[in-house]
Design a protein around this motif. Structure first.
Motif, PDB file in Angstrom:
ATOM      1  N   ILE A 186      22.163 -20.421   2.377  1.00  0.00           N
ATOM      2  CA  ILE A 186      21.582 -19.811   1.500  1.00  0.00           C
ATOM      3  C   ILE A 186      20.887 -18.986   1.697  1.00  0.00           C
ATOM      4  CG2 ILE A 186      21.114 -20.121  -0.802  1.00  0.00           C
ATOM      5  CD1 ILE A 186      24.113 -20.840  -0.823  1.00  0.00           C
ATOM      6  N   ASP A 187      20.207 -18.730   1.927  1.00  0.00           N
ATOM      7  CA  ASP A 187      18.464 -17.758   2.240  1.00  0.00           C
ATOM      8  C   ASP A 187      18.848 -16.606   3.389  1.00  0.00           C
ATOM      9  OD1 ASP A 187      16.656 -20.046   0.984  1.00  0.00           O
ATOM     10  OD2 ASP A 187      15.860 -21.149   2.627  1.00  0.00           O
ATOM     11  N   ALA A 188      19.811 -17.334   4.046  1.00  0.00           N
ATOM     12  CA  ALA A 188      19.967 -16.275   4.972  1.00  0.00           C
ATOM     13  C   ALA A 188      20.543 -14.863   4.025  1.00  0.00           C
ATOM     14  CB  ALA A 188      21.101 -15.974   5.789  1.00  0.00           C
ATOM     15  N   LEU A 189      21.904 -15.896   3.258  1.00  0.00           N
ATOM     16  CA  LEU A 189      22.878 -14.458   1.925  1.00  0.00           C
ATOM     17  C   LEU A 189      21.825 -13.263   1.069  1.00  0.00           C
ATOM     18  CD1 LEU A 189      25.751 -14.070   1.893  1.00  0.00           C
ATOM     19  CD2 LEU A 189      25.816 -16.147   0.487  1.00  0.00           C
ATOM     20  N   ALA A 190      20.892 -14.351   0.262  1.00  0.00           N
ATOM     21  CA  ALA A 190      20.467 -14.215  -0.092  1.00  0.00           C
ATOM     22  C   ALA A 190      19.652 -13.227  -0.191  1.00  0.00           C
ATOM     23  CB  ALA A 190      19.221 -15.021  -1.286  1.00  0.00           C
ATOM     24  N   ALA A 191      18.860 -12.570   1.065  1.00  0.00           N
ATOM     25  CA  ALA A 191      18.290 -11.897   2.019  1.00  0.00           C
ATOM     26  C   ALA A 191      18.936 -10.389   1.690  1.00  0.00           C
ATOM     27  CB  ALA A 191      17.533 -11.942   3.034  1.00  0.00           C
ATOM     28  N   LEU A 192      20.303 -10.101   1.476  1.00  0.00           N
ATOM     29  CA  LEU A 192      20.672  -8.917   2.220  1.00  0.00           C
ATOM     30  C   LEU A 192      20.793  -8.954   0.623  1.00  0.00           C
ATOM     31  CD1 LEU A 192      23.581 -10.946   4.901  1.00  0.00           C
ATOM     32  CD2 LEU A 192      21.894  -9.533   5.212  1.00  0.00           C
ATOM     33  N   PRO A 193      20.459  -7.553   0.448  1.00  0.00           N
ATOM     34  CA  PRO A 193      21.003  -6.691  -0.454  1.00  0.00           C
ATOM     35  C   PRO A 193      21.915  -6.513  -1.150  1.00  0.00           C
ATOM     36  CG  PRO A 193      20.289  -5.254   1.291  1.00  0.00           C
ATOM     37  CD  PRO A 193      19.878  -7.001   1.788  1.00  0.00           C
ATOM     38  N   GLN A 194      22.929  -6.670  -0.560  1.00  0.00           N
ATOM     39  CA  GLN A 194      24.472  -6.103  -1.606  1.00  0.00           C
ATOM     40  C   GLN A 194      25.612  -7.391  -2.077  1.00  0.00           C
ATOM     41  OE1 GLN A 194      23.495  -5.819   2.268  1.00  0.00           O
ATOM     42  NE2 GLN A 194      25.425  -6.567   3.862  1.00  0.00           N
ATOM     43  N   VAL A 195      24.008  -8.941  -1.625  1.00  0.00           N
ATOM     44  CA  VAL A 195      24.556  -9.817  -2.402  1.00  0.00           C
ATOM     45  C   VAL A 195      24.511  -9.895  -3.681  1.00  0.00           C
ATOM     46  CG1 VAL A 195      24.378 -12.144  -2.461  1.00  0.00           C
ATOM     47  CG2 VAL A 195      25.152 -11.086  -0.351  1.00  0.00           C
ATOM     48  N   THR A 196      24.633  -9.281  -4.385  1.00  0.00           N
ATOM     49  CA  THR A 196      24.315  -8.847  -6.139  1.00  0.00           C
ATOM     50  C   THR A 196      24.371 -10.433  -6.555  1.00  0.00           C
ATOM     51  OG1 THR A 196      26.290  -7.644  -6.782  1.00  0.00           O
ATOM     52  CG2 THR A 196      24.890  -6.300  -5.835  1.00  0.00           C
ATOM     53  N   GLY A 197      24.735 -10.800  -6.675  1.00  0.00           N
ATOM     54  CA  GLY A 197      24.346 -11.886  -6.964  1.00  0.00           C
ATOM     55  C   GLY A 197      25.010 -13.654  -6.720  1.00  0.00           C
ATOM     56  N   CYS A 198      25.034 -14.857  -7.647  1.00  0.00           N
ATOM     57  CA  CYS A 198      25.420 -15.442  -7.183  1.00  0.00           C
ATOM     58  C   CYS A 198      25.840 -16.640  -8.619  1.00  0.00           C
ATOM     59  CB  CYS A 198      24.005 -16.820  -6.168  1.00  0.00           C
ATOM     60  SG  CYS A 198      24.795 -18.345  -6.043  1.00  0.00           S
ATOM     61  N   LYS A 199      27.507 -17.038  -8.647  1.00  0.00           N
ATOM     62  CA  LYS A 199      27.664 -18.463  -9.692  1.00  0.00           C
ATOM     63  C   LYS A 199      26.868 -19.542  -9.496  1.00  0.00           C
ATOM     64  CE  LYS A 199      31.334 -14.657 -10.286  1.00  0.00           C
ATOM     65  NZ  LYS A 199      32.577 -14.979 -10.058  1.00  0.00           N
ATOM     66  N   LEU A 200      26.199 -20.013 -10.604  1.00  0.00           N
ATOM     67  CA  LEU A 200      25.513 -21.052 -10.139  1.00  0.00           C
ATOM     68  C   LEU A 200      26.820 -22.374 -11.501  1.00  0.00           C
ATOM     69  CD1 LEU A 200      22.972 -22.899  -9.723  1.00  0.00           C
ATOM     70  CD2 LEU A 200      22.019 -22.985 -11.624  1.00  0.00           C
ATOM     71  N   SER A 201      27.929 -22.659 -10.199  1.00  0.00           N
ATOM     72  CA  SER A 201      28.667 -23.003 -11.561  1.00  0.00           C
ATOM     73  C   SER A 201      29.552 -23.711 -10.871  1.00  0.00           C
ATOM     74  CB  SER A 201      29.910 -21.762 -11.768  1.00  0.00           C
ATOM     75  OG  SER A 201      30.381 -21.271 -10.419  1.00  0.00           O
ATOM     76  N   GLY A 202      30.332 -24.519 -10.381  1.00  0.00           N
ATOM     77  CA  GLY A 202      31.539 -25.568  -9.575  1.00  0.00           C
ATOM     78  C   GLY A 202      31.026 -26.730  -8.838  1.00  0.00           C
TER      79      GLY A 202
END
Length: 234
Positions: A186-202
């Motif tokens: 998650i930390d690695a993904l969140a560090a990438l600027p093209q990842v504009t959102g994460c759904k707090l769901s499911g």
């Protein structure tokens, strides 16, 4: 403050075919806007985004047509994340993506990764198709299981111009209390600027369905908030 619900599924087995419903008898019936309205009574929902519900791949465009018709009586449907067979490659899927682009409600696409094997999302045709999405004005929803993060990280890194949204916090194994290596991924993904959102769901889907407690979810929620910050959470 009204809520924009960023991840809503509707389905009707009498209209489209959903193979996965055969393994989910508890919900093997139509789930329509009137059911949503009943379930969310008392909550101020100003708009919602329909996300493709994994109907038969050949019916993906039919699903878009069906949701457009539902939106005529449920005006809160303000956007769609539609299915697209990106594994076919950029050229082969171009007509499908153009058909989606011709539908004003479609804002993004999704090709489920969660049930696929290793290497599916890093195959060159898949990467090429994901790279083509900005030319159609689309984002890409990442729906995966936690063990698929290495491949998905490689996909995202290979597509710096595409906007990505992580669905369901990457489906960690909450039922087993497994936090690592999910947190590092998650930390690695969140560090990438093209990842504009994460759904707090499911989250409940990945927890023990019969015995989950709020404290089972808390460490996952806390880490997502820390990693993405409130401005990138949906």
């Amino acid at each position: 403050m009204p809520i924009i619900d960023s991840h809503v599924h509707f389905w009707d087995p009498k209209v489209l075919d959903y193979a996965w419903l055969e393994e989910a008898p508890a919900i093997q019936k139509a789930h329509l806007p009137q059911d949503y309205a009943k379930a969310t009574a008392g909550i101020d929902i100003g708009a919602l985004v329909f996300v493709e519900a994994d109907c038969h791949a050949a019916q993906a465009l039919n699903e878009v047509d069906w949701i457009r018709k539902l939106a005529q009586t449920e005006p809160r449907i303000r956007g769609m994340v539609a299915a697209a067979p990106l594994e076919l490659g950029a050229n082969a899927v171009a007509n499908h993506l153009q058909a989606l682009a011709d539908e004003p409600l479609v804002r993004g696409v999704r090709r489920l990764i969660q049930a696929e094997g290793a290497g599916f999302s890093t195959a060159p045709p898949f990467i090429e198709a994901v790279r083509s999405l900005p030319s159609f004005g689309f984002s890409f929803d990442l729906c995966l299981k936690h063990h698929q993060f290495p491949d998905v990280l490689a996909l995202v890194q290979a597509c710096p111009e595409t906007a990505f949204i992580l669905d369901h916090i990457g489906k960690p194994d909450i039922a087993q209390g497994l936090l690592d290596p999910w947190r590092n991924h998650i930390d690695a993904l969140a560090a990438l600027p093209q990842v504009t959102g994460c759904k707090l769901s499911g989250l409940i889907t990945e927890a023990d369905w019969n015995q989950w407690q709020p404290q089972d979810l808390r460490p996952y929620v806390a880490h997502i908030i820390e990693a993405f910050g409130p401005d990138r959470l949906l």
